[in-house]
Motif scaffolding. Structure first.
Motif, PDB file in Angstrom:
ATOM      1  N   SER A  50      31.544  41.942  34.982  1.00 51.09           N
ATOM      2  CA  SER A  50      31.434  41.629  36.400  1.00 51.09           C
ATOM      3  C   SER A  50      32.717  40.957  36.874  1.00 51.09           C
ATOM      4  N   TYR A  51      32.860  40.875  38.191  1.00 51.88           N
ATOM      5  CA  TYR A  51      34.022  40.173  38.744  1.00 51.88           C
ATOM      6  C   TYR A  51      34.023  38.720  38.294  1.00 51.88           C
ATOM      7  N   LEU A  52      32.846  38.099  38.243  1.00 56.83           N
ATOM      8  CA  LEU A  52      32.771  36.693  37.839  1.00 56.83           C
ATOM      9  C   LEU A  52      33.257  36.497  36.409  1.00 56.83           C
ATOM     10  N   GLU A  53      32.963  37.464  35.551  1.00 57.63           N
ATOM     11  CA  GLU A  53      33.426  37.376  34.163  1.00 57.63           C
ATOM     12  C   GLU A  53      34.947  37.506  34.089  1.00 57.63           C
ATOM     13  N   ILE A  54      35.496  38.411  34.887  1.00 56.99           N
ATOM     14  CA  ILE A  54      36.949  38.583  34.924  1.00 56.99           C
ATOM     15  C   ILE A  54      37.617  37.320  35.448  1.00 56.99           C
ATOM     16  N   SER A  55      37.065  36.778  36.527  1.00 52.83           N
ATOM     17  CA  SER A  55      37.606  35.550  37.120  1.00 52.83           C
ATOM     18  C   SER A  55      37.559  34.396  36.125  1.00 52.83           C
ATOM     19  N   ALA A  56      36.456  34.302  35.400  1.00 49.18           N
ATOM     20  CA  ALA A  56      36.316  33.235  34.403  1.00 49.18           C
ATOM     21  C   ALA A  56      37.316  33.415  33.264  1.00 49.18           C
ATOM     22  N   HIS A  57      37.558  34.666  32.897  1.00 49.79           N
ATOM     23  CA  HIS A  57      38.526  34.951  31.836  1.00 49.79           C
ATOM     24  C   HIS A  57      39.928  34.502  32.250  1.00 49.79           C
ATOM     25  N   LEU A  58      40.292  34.782  33.501  1.00 52.25           N
ATOM     26  CA  LEU A  58      41.601  34.362  34.000  1.00 52.25           C
ATOM     27  C   LEU A  58      41.704  32.839  34.057  1.00 52.25           C
ATOM     28  N   THR A  59      40.662  32.202  34.535  1.00 46.75           N
ATOM     29  CA  THR A  59      40.662  30.743  34.620  1.00 46.75           C
ATOM     30  C   THR A  59      40.775  30.114  33.239  1.00 46.75           C
ATOM     31  N   HIS A  60      40.014  30.659  32.289  1.00 44.21           N
ATOM     32  CA  HIS A  60      40.025  30.130  30.929  1.00 44.21           C
ATOM     33  C   HIS A  60      41.410  30.250  30.289  1.00 44.21           C
ATOM     34  N   SER A  61      42.120  31.329  30.618  1.00 44.68           N
ATOM     35  CA  SER A  61      43.453  31.547  30.048  1.00 44.68           C
ATOM     36  C   SER A  61      44.556  30.951  30.924  1.00 44.68           C
ATOM     37  N   ASN A  62      44.139  30.187  31.936  1.00 46.75           N
ATOM     38  CA  ASN A  62      45.106  29.511  32.826  1.00 46.75           C
ATOM     39  C   ASN A  62      46.055  30.520  33.473  1.00 46.75           C
ATOM     40  N   THR A  63      45.478  31.628  33.908  1.00 43.11           N
ATOM     41  CA  THR A  63      46.253  32.704  34.521  1.00 43.11           C
ATOM     42  C   THR A  63      45.816  32.885  35.967  1.00 43.11           C
ATOM     43  N   SER A  64      46.770  32.965  36.873  1.00 44.86           N
ATOM     44  CA  SER A  64      46.477  33.259  38.271  1.00 44.86           C
ATOM     45  C   SER A  64      47.028  34.650  38.601  1.00 44.86           C
ATOM     46  N   PHE A  65      46.840  35.093  39.824  1.00 44.93           N
ATOM     47  CA  PHE A  65      47.366  36.404  40.202  1.00 44.93           C
ATOM     48  C   PHE A  65      47.689  36.433  41.690  1.00 44.93           C
ATOM     49  N   ILE A  66      48.590  37.323  42.059  1.00 47.29           N
ATOM     50  CA  ILE A  66      48.840  37.598  43.464  1.00 47.29           C
ATOM     51  C   ILE A  66      48.794  39.104  43.657  1.00 47.29           C
ATOM     52  N   THR A  67      48.537  39.522  44.890  1.00 49.37           N
ATOM     53  CA  THR A  67      48.528  40.941  45.219  1.00 49.37           C
ATOM     54  C   THR A  67      49.711  41.251  46.126  1.00 49.37           C
ATOM     55  N   PRO A  96      54.543  46.706  41.942  1.00 53.31           N
ATOM     56  CA  PRO A  96      53.269  46.383  41.282  1.00 53.31           C
ATOM     57  C   PRO A  96      52.232  45.891  42.289  1.00 53.31           C
ATOM     58  N   VAL A  97      51.048  46.432  42.225  1.00 54.49           N
ATOM     59  CA  VAL A  97      49.975  46.063  43.161  1.00 54.49           C
ATOM     60  C   VAL A  97      49.519  44.630  42.900  1.00 54.49           C
ATOM     61  N   ILE A  98      49.457  44.248  41.627  1.00 52.15           N
ATOM     62  CA  ILE A  98      49.036  42.891  41.246  1.00 52.15           C
ATOM     63  C   ILE A  98      50.001  42.353  40.194  1.00 52.15           C
ATOM     64  N   LEU A  99      50.307  41.069  40.308  1.00 49.61           N
ATOM     65  CA  LEU A  99      51.081  40.374  39.286  1.00 49.61           C
ATOM     66  C   LEU A  99      50.254  39.210  38.760  1.00 49.61           C
ATOM     67  N   TYR A 100      50.130  39.123  37.448  1.00 48.11           N
ATOM     68  CA  TYR A 100      49.472  37.986  36.807  1.00 48.11           C
ATOM     69  C   TYR A 100      50.542  36.943  36.512  1.00 48.11           C
ATOM     70  N   MET A 101      50.167  35.661  36.571  1.00 47.37           N
ATOM     71  CA  MET A 101      51.169  34.603  36.509  1.00 47.37           C
ATOM     72  C   MET A 101      50.703  33.414  35.691  1.00 47.37           C
ATOM     73  N   LYS A 102      51.664  32.770  35.061  1.00 44.54           N
ATOM     74  CA  LYS A 102      51.493  31.458  34.441  1.00 44.54           C
ATOM     75  C   LYS A 102      52.689  30.612  34.852  1.00 44.54           C
ATOM     76  N   GLY A 103      52.422  29.411  35.344  1.00 45.50           N
ATOM     77  CA  GLY A 103      53.528  28.535  35.690  1.00 45.50           C
ATOM     78  C   GLY A 103      53.636  28.272  37.182  1.00 45.50           C
ATOM     79  N   ASN A 104      54.860  28.036  37.615  1.00 49.64           N
ATOM     80  CA  ASN A 104      55.131  27.595  38.985  1.00 49.64           C
ATOM     81  C   ASN A 104      55.339  28.776  39.923  1.00 49.64           C
ATOM     82  N   VAL A 105      54.304  29.154  40.632  1.00 45.33           N
ATOM     83  CA  VAL A 105      54.358  30.308  41.528  1.00 45.33           C
ATOM     84  C   VAL A 105      55.341  30.101  42.674  1.00 45.33           C
TER      85      VAL A 105
END
Length: 286
Positions: free
Chosen positions: A62-79, A96-105
């Motif tokens: 589910s989307y909630l599971e994906i969101s939780a996975h990103l949060t758990h791995s300290n990963t954010s994203f932008i579109t 790129p349609v989406i970029l995953y990020m760690k650090g200072n956006v």
């Protein structure tokens, strides 16, 4: 962009079923993203393997599971629709349609970005020249971009830790490649910025790296080339940068060193001969 739109886009992207070009096509023909995820627009021709994987993945998480996975791995994203998404990158072919990020956006707001590229076999000469060139650039607020590979990339990132540096990876953040850069990854995730167009669980693949290189070229205002063979991934990145109208700076080297053949060739073709920060700062009127 509505919250529903954003969630659907992340959900579809996270499956890693469609190519980036297919996602861009979907967004072009269905800008409201109203089409059910199970039924892509007719303009998108999925392979049988893609169709099977899409149907399987739609019921896998589910989307909630994906969101939780990103949060758990300290990963954010932008579109691509977000205001912080760099204009330089948005305007390239196949952004790129989406970029995953760690650090200072916030680093993405820096309009003075210089990519540093060179051979994975780069030697002491690259380290010496970057020690000469980079400190004054960092002092002027220029952000150094590279690909976190062995050799020139790693040297550039380590020297730039005192300023701003962005690492663009060819895999998801759960798979550090090369493994010798584990400590560098940790330092950059904590105090700099890591970017990837691949969800965290995606392993590195050979074809990912040319795709990564288009992001490096796309983000940058210019490209600094250290040691590079004439036929190399570095020169492919240079070609992509030229296609996007980026400035090319090249460090000259010995005529008898194979790793200087590429850089010397670029200079003969009109790249800016670069032996100090002033060569770049003057070109950019900084």
């Amino acid at each position: 962009m509505t919250d529903r739109f954003r969630k659907k886009l992340l959900y579809l992207h996270y499956m890693n079923v469609l190519t980036n070009k297919q996602l861009l096509t979907w967004l072009r023909v269905d800008p409201g993203f109203e089409q059910p995820l199970s039924t892509p627009p007719a303009h998108i021709k999925l392979t049988p393997a893609q169709s099977l994987k899409l149907q399987k993945n739609l019921s896998a998480a589910s989307y909630l599971e994906i969101s939780a996975h990103l949060t758990h791995s300290n990963t954010s994203f932008i579109t691509i629709f977000d205001s912080i998404y760099p204009d330089n990158l948005r305007e390239i072919y196949d952004p790129p349609v989406i970029l995953y990020m760690k650090g200072n956006v916030e680093y993405l707001r820096n309009e003075k970005m210089l990519a540093v590229v060179g051979s994975r076999k780069a030697d002491q000469y690259t380290e010496t020249m970057l020690n000469i060139i980079l400190p004054d650039l960092l002092a002027e607020g220029i952000c150094i971009i590279s690909g976190l590979a062995k050799g020139a990339d790693s040297i550039a990132h380590r020297l730039a830790l005192k300023g701003q540096t962005i690492g663009v990876t060819g895999s998801g953040f759960q798979h550090v490649y090369p493994t010798s850069n584990q400590q560098l990854y940790k330092e950059m995730a904590a105090a700099q910025l890591l970017l990837s167009e691949y969800p965290p669980y995606i392993k590195p693949q050979k074809f990912h790296f040319p795709m990564r290189n288009r992001i490096i070229a796309g983000l940058s205002k210019g490209l600094l080339v250290t040691q590079a063979a004439v036929k190399s991934g570095t020169m492919i990145t240079v070609d992509r940068a030229l296609e996007e109208g980026r400035d090319i700076f090249s460090v000259p080297g010995s005529a008898v060193d194979p790793l200087s053949e590429g850089t010397n060739s670029l200079i003969s073709q009109g790249a800016k001969l670069t032996v100090s920060a002033k060569d770049i700062l003057n070109e950019w009127s900084i």
